[in-house]
Write a protein that holds these residues in place. Structure first.
Motif, PDB file in Angstrom:
ATOM      1  N   TYR A   1       0.846  -1.210   0.000  1.00 42.25           N
ATOM      2  CA  TYR A   1       0.000   0.000   0.000  1.00 42.25           C
ATOM      3  C   TYR A   1       0.880   1.258   0.000  1.00 42.25           C
ATOM      4  O   TYR A   1       0.612   2.218  -0.719  1.00 42.25           O
ATOM      5  N   ALA A   2       1.927   1.231   0.844  1.00 44.59           N
ATOM      6  CA  ALA A   2       2.768   2.430   1.018  1.00 44.59           C
ATOM      7  C   ALA A   2       3.506   2.800  -0.259  1.00 44.59           C
ATOM      8  O   ALA A   2       3.759   3.970  -0.522  1.00 44.59           O
ATOM      9  N   THR A   3       3.860   1.799  -1.056  1.00 46.56           N
ATOM     10  CA  THR A   3       4.633   2.083  -2.269  1.00 46.56           C
ATOM     11  C   THR A   3       3.763   2.064  -3.526  1.00 46.56           C
ATOM     12  O   THR A   3       4.283   2.151  -4.637  1.00 46.56           O
ATOM     13  N   SER A   4       2.441   1.944  -3.338  1.00 51.14           N
ATOM     14  CA  SER A   4       1.554   1.861  -4.506  1.00 51.14           C
ATOM     15  C   SER A   4       1.459   3.184  -5.256  1.00 51.14           C
ATOM     16  O   SER A   4       1.003   3.239  -6.394  1.00 51.14           O
ATOM     17  N   GLY A   5       1.893   4.278  -4.584  1.00 55.18           N
ATOM     18  CA  GLY A   5       1.794   5.591  -5.219  1.00 55.18           C
ATOM     19  C   GLY A   5       0.428   6.217  -5.052  1.00 55.18           C
ATOM     20  O   GLY A   5       0.195   7.343  -5.476  1.00 55.18           O
ATOM     21  N   ARG A   6      -0.479   5.520  -4.393  1.00 58.46           N
ATOM     22  CA  ARG A   6      -1.843   6.053  -4.250  1.00 58.46           C
ATOM     23  C   ARG A   6      -2.025   6.911  -3.007  1.00 58.46           C
ATOM     24  O   ARG A   6      -2.966   7.686  -2.934  1.00 58.46           O
ATOM     25  N   TYR A   7      -1.148   6.742  -2.023  1.00 57.62           N
ATOM     26  CA  TYR A   7      -1.393   7.401  -0.736  1.00 57.62           C
ATOM     27  C   TYR A   7      -0.219   8.267  -0.276  1.00 57.62           C
ATOM     28  O   TYR A   7       0.936   7.889  -0.431  1.00 57.62           O
ATOM     29  N   ASP A   8      -0.570   9.425   0.303  1.00 61.15           N
ATOM     30  CA  ASP A   8       0.442  10.260   0.946  1.00 61.15           C
ATOM     31  C   ASP A   8       0.645   9.805   2.388  1.00 61.15           C
ATOM     32  O   ASP A   8       1.733   9.899   2.930  1.00 61.15           O
ATOM     33  N   TYR A   9      -0.461   9.354   2.997  1.00 56.01           N
ATOM     34  CA  TYR A   9      -0.412   8.930   4.404  1.00 56.01           C
ATOM     35  C   TYR A   9      -1.161   7.621   4.593  1.00 56.01           C
ATOM     36  O   TYR A   9      -2.216   7.404   4.001  1.00 56.01           O
ATOM     37  N   ILE A  10      -0.611   6.774   5.468  1.00 53.16           N
ATOM     38  CA  ILE A  10      -1.363   5.626   5.958  1.00 53.16           C
ATOM     39  C   ILE A  10      -1.476   5.816   7.468  1.00 53.16           C
ATOM     40  O   ILE A  10      -0.466   5.979   8.162  1.00 53.16           O
ATOM     41  N   PHE A  11      -2.702   5.874   7.969  1.00 54.72           N
ATOM     42  CA  PHE A  11      -2.942   5.990   9.408  1.00 54.72           C
ATOM     43  C   PHE A  11      -3.340   4.612   9.924  1.00 54.72           C
ATOM     44  O   PHE A  11      -4.235   3.981   9.373  1.00 54.72           O
ATOM     45  N   ILE A  12      -2.686   4.164  10.985  1.00 55.83           N
ATOM     46  CA  ILE A  12      -3.034   2.866  11.567  1.00 55.83           C
ATOM     47  C   ILE A  12      -3.610   3.073  12.968  1.00 55.83           C
ATOM     48  O   ILE A  12      -2.929   3.588  13.863  1.00 55.83           O
ATOM     49  N   ASP A  13      -4.863   2.674  13.136  1.00 54.98           N
ATOM     50  CA  ASP A  13      -5.506   2.763  14.452  1.00 54.98           C
ATOM     51  C   ASP A  13      -5.258   1.453  15.196  1.00 54.98           C
ATOM     52  O   ASP A  13      -5.544   0.374  14.675  1.00 54.98           O
ATOM     53  N   THR A  14      -4.683   1.534  16.386  1.00 56.10           N
ATOM     54  CA  THR A  14      -4.434   0.322  17.176  1.00 56.10           C
ATOM     55  C   THR A  14      -5.336   0.329  18.416  1.00 56.10           C
ATOM     56  O   THR A  14      -5.823   1.383  18.816  1.00 56.10           O
ATOM     57  N   PRO A  15      -5.541  -0.845  19.029  1.00 54.66           N
ATOM     58  CA  PRO A  15      -6.359  -0.860  20.238  1.00 54.66           C
ATOM     59  C   PRO A  15      -5.583  -0.420  21.482  1.00 54.66           C
ATOM     60  O   PRO A  15      -6.108  -0.464  22.578  1.00 54.66           O
ATOM     61  N   GLY A  16      -4.328  -0.022  21.322  1.00 53.68           N
ATOM     62  CA  GLY A  16      -3.537   0.387  22.481  1.00 53.68           C
ATOM     63  C   GLY A  16      -2.973  -0.817  23.213  1.00 53.68           C
ATOM     64  O   GLY A  16      -3.137  -1.958  22.766  1.00 53.68           O
ATOM     65  N   GLY A  17      -2.318  -0.591  24.309  1.00 50.14           N
ATOM     66  CA  GLY A  17      -1.653  -1.687  25.015  1.00 50.14           C
ATOM     67  C   GLY A  17      -0.462  -2.138  24.189  1.00 50.14           C
ATOM     68  O   GLY A  17      -0.179  -1.583  23.128  1.00 50.14           O
ATOM     69  N   ALA A  18       0.226  -3.176  24.677  1.00 53.30           N
ATOM     70  CA  ALA A  18       1.424  -3.609  23.952  1.00 53.30           C
ATOM     71  C   ALA A  18       1.226  -4.972  23.298  1.00 53.30           C
ATOM     72  O   ALA A  18       2.112  -5.806  23.265  1.00 53.30           O
ATOM     73  N   GLY A  19       0.036  -5.222  22.766  1.00 57.20           N
ATOM     74  CA  GLY A  19      -0.251  -6.503  22.123  1.00 57.20           C
ATOM     75  C   GLY A  19       0.208  -6.565  20.675  1.00 57.20           C
ATOM     76  O   GLY A  19       0.941  -5.688  20.210  1.00 57.20           O
ATOM     77  N   ASP A  20      -0.245  -7.613  19.973  1.00 53.35           N
ATOM     78  CA  ASP A  20       0.132  -7.820  18.577  1.00 53.35           C
ATOM     79  C   ASP A  20      -0.114  -6.611  17.667  1.00 53.35           C
ATOM     80  O   ASP A  20       0.769  -6.240  16.897  1.00 53.35           O
ATOM     81  N   PRO A  21      -1.306  -5.991  17.729  1.00 55.21           N
ATOM     82  CA  PRO A  21      -1.541  -4.873  16.811  1.00 55.21           C
ATOM     83  C   PRO A  21      -0.484  -3.778  16.925  1.00 55.21           C
ATOM     84  O   PRO A  21      -0.012  -3.260  15.921  1.00 55.21           O
ATOM     85  N   LEU A  22      -0.087  -3.448  18.168  1.00 60.06           N
ATOM     86  CA  LEU A  22       0.922  -2.399  18.328  1.00 60.06           C
ATOM     87  C   LEU A  22       2.286  -2.876  17.825  1.00 60.06           C
ATOM     88  O   LEU A  22       3.031  -2.126  17.203  1.00 60.06           O
ATOM     89  N   LEU A  23       2.594  -4.150  18.052  1.00 59.99           N
ATOM     90  CA  LEU A  23       3.860  -4.692  17.552  1.00 59.99           C
ATOM     91  C   LEU A  23       3.884  -4.659  16.025  1.00 59.99           C
ATOM     92  O   LEU A  23       4.868  -4.253  15.414  1.00 59.99           O
ATOM     93  N   TYR A  24       2.781  -5.085  15.412  1.00 62.75           N
ATOM     94  CA  TYR A  24       2.679  -5.065  13.950  1.00 62.75           C
ATOM     95  C   TYR A  24       2.800  -3.649  13.430  1.00 62.75           C
ATOM     96  O   TYR A  24       3.570  -3.367  12.508  1.00 62.75           O
ATOM     97  N   ALA A  25       2.020  -2.742  14.039  1.00 61.50           N
ATOM     98  CA  ALA A  25       2.005  -1.355  13.559  1.00 61.50           C
ATOM     99  C   ALA A  25       3.369  -0.701  13.732  1.00 61.50           C
ATOM    100  O   ALA A  25       3.822   0.042  12.864  1.00 61.50           O
ATOM    101  N   SER A  26       4.039  -1.027  14.867  1.00 59.00           N
ATOM    102  CA  SER A  26       5.341  -0.383  15.088  1.00 59.00           C
ATOM    103  C   SER A  26       6.405  -0.928  14.131  1.00 59.00           C
ATOM    104  O   SER A  26       7.438  -0.298  13.932  1.00 59.00           O
ATOM    105  N   ALA A  27       6.140  -2.084  13.532  1.00 56.14           N
ATOM    106  CA  ALA A  27       7.099  -2.638  12.574  1.00 56.14           C
ATOM    107  C   ALA A  27       7.009  -1.939  11.214  1.00 56.14           C
ATOM    108  O   ALA A  27       7.910  -2.070  10.390  1.00 56.14           O
ATOM    109  N   VAL A  28       5.919  -1.215  10.981  1.00 58.93           N
ATOM    110  CA  VAL A  28       5.761  -0.563   9.669  1.00 58.93           C
ATOM    111  C   VAL A  28       5.713   0.967   9.750  1.00 58.93           C
ATOM    112  O   VAL A  28       5.915   1.652   8.750  1.00 58.93           O
TER     113      VAL A  28
END
Ligand SMILES: Nc1ncnc2c1ncn2[C@@H]1O[C@H](COP(=O)(O)OP(=O)(O)OP(=O)(O)O)[C@@H](O)[C@H]1O
Ligand SMILES: [Mg+2]
Length: 265
Positions: A118-145
């Motif tokens: 998505y980031a390199t598709s040329g279609r977007y200036d920004y990607i916003f990722i909403d996480t549920p907070g805490g230090a679970g999988d979603p935050l780990l995944y989001a922090s990796a990108v």
């Protein structure tokens, strides 16, 4: 419309939204800020990474059109573009819903590959990722990108200190650009609230990027799937607009054009 060669060259900036506490307004701030940035003409893709309890589709008003979710793209059930829902109010805004339940086939490698597409598709200036907070999988995944994290907090000293802790976690994970958004700000005047916030963030290591007033209109709007483009409160729309402008690197005073703040009864 973008010229073809310009479209090819743009790489999206990825910003994750997090907090150490639930219910402080991550999804609300993420969706409304996305609308403000999109209204300025930048292309924004918002991805709900609250795996297991999606909610952004309701707050942002696209729940009736979210057929697929991010896990469908990540594990390859559906082509990446097919899971994207175009907003019907602003042509520069799109969304991807979160799955209703955790998908066992999801893994970090596949997630990173999908977001990179998505980031390199040329279609977007920004990607916003909403996480549920805490230090679970979603935050780990989001922090990796993500290259940037917006940490949402309320204006109490306790939650600002907790936000500091989240900041060190993210910094360790490699997200070096960290910004604080103080939400649900109350006070008798913008000036008084500003003084209060400055004293609160004085000790915090994270740079403040903005503050959003407390306003019950936002609760109603969240239930109805309405975003900044349809809000009556100019204090709210200006608050999101100010953060949108700072996100784009403009220098705007903290409470620019914000006059009055609500007082909690
Ligand atoms: N500035 C504000 N003024 C008034 N109400 C607000 C404000 N920001 C958020 N809210 C309300 O607070 C509640 C929680 O907001 P939201 O769902 O965005 O939080 P969250 O941090 O994403 O929660 P979760 O941790 O469950 O994902 C909602 O009812 C929302 O409408
Ligand atoms: Mg949320």
């Amino acid at each position: 419309m973008h010229m073809a060669d310009e479209t090819q060259s743009k790489n999206a900036r990825i910003i994750l939204f997090t907090s150490c506490k639930g219910g402080v307004g991550k999804s609300t701030v993420c969706a409304n800020l996305a609308m403000s940035v999109a209204l300025s003409g930048k292309d924004v893709l918002v991805i709900d990474c609250d795996f297991g309890s999606r909610c952004l589709d309701i707050v942002a008003g696209f729940s009736d059109r979210a057929v697929y979710d991010i896990s469908d793209a990540v594990v390859g059930r559906v082509p990446p573009e097919k899971v994207v829902v175009k907003d019907n109010r602003c042509e520069h805004l799109s969304f991807i819903a979160a799955p209703y339940s955790v998908d066992a086939q999801m893994n970090l490698f596949l997630f990173k590959r999908t977001i990179a597409a998505y980031a390199t598709s040329g279609r977007y200036d920004y990607i916003f990722i909403d996480t549920p907070g805490g230090a679970g999988d979603p935050l780990l995944y989001a922090s990796a990108v993500a290259d940037t994290a917006y940490i949402i907090t309320s204006s109490t000293k306790v939650s600002v200190r907790a936000a500091d802790k989240t900041a060190s976690f993210l910094y360790d994970k490699g997200v070096k650009r960290l910004r604080l958004i103080i939400n649900k700000v109350t006070g008798t005047s913008a000036k008084k609230a500003k003084d209060e916030l400055i004293s609160v963030i004085d000790g915090a290591a994270v740079k403040l990027i903005g503050a959003v007033p407390y306003d019950p209109e936002l609760i109603r709007a969240g239930d109805e799937g309405k975003l900044t483009d349809e809000l009556y409160s100019t204090n709210l729309t200006r608050a999101f607009d100010n953060i949108a402008r700072r996100t784009e690197g403009e220098q705007v005073p903290l409470f620019y054009k914000i006059r009055r703040l609500k007082r909690l009864k």
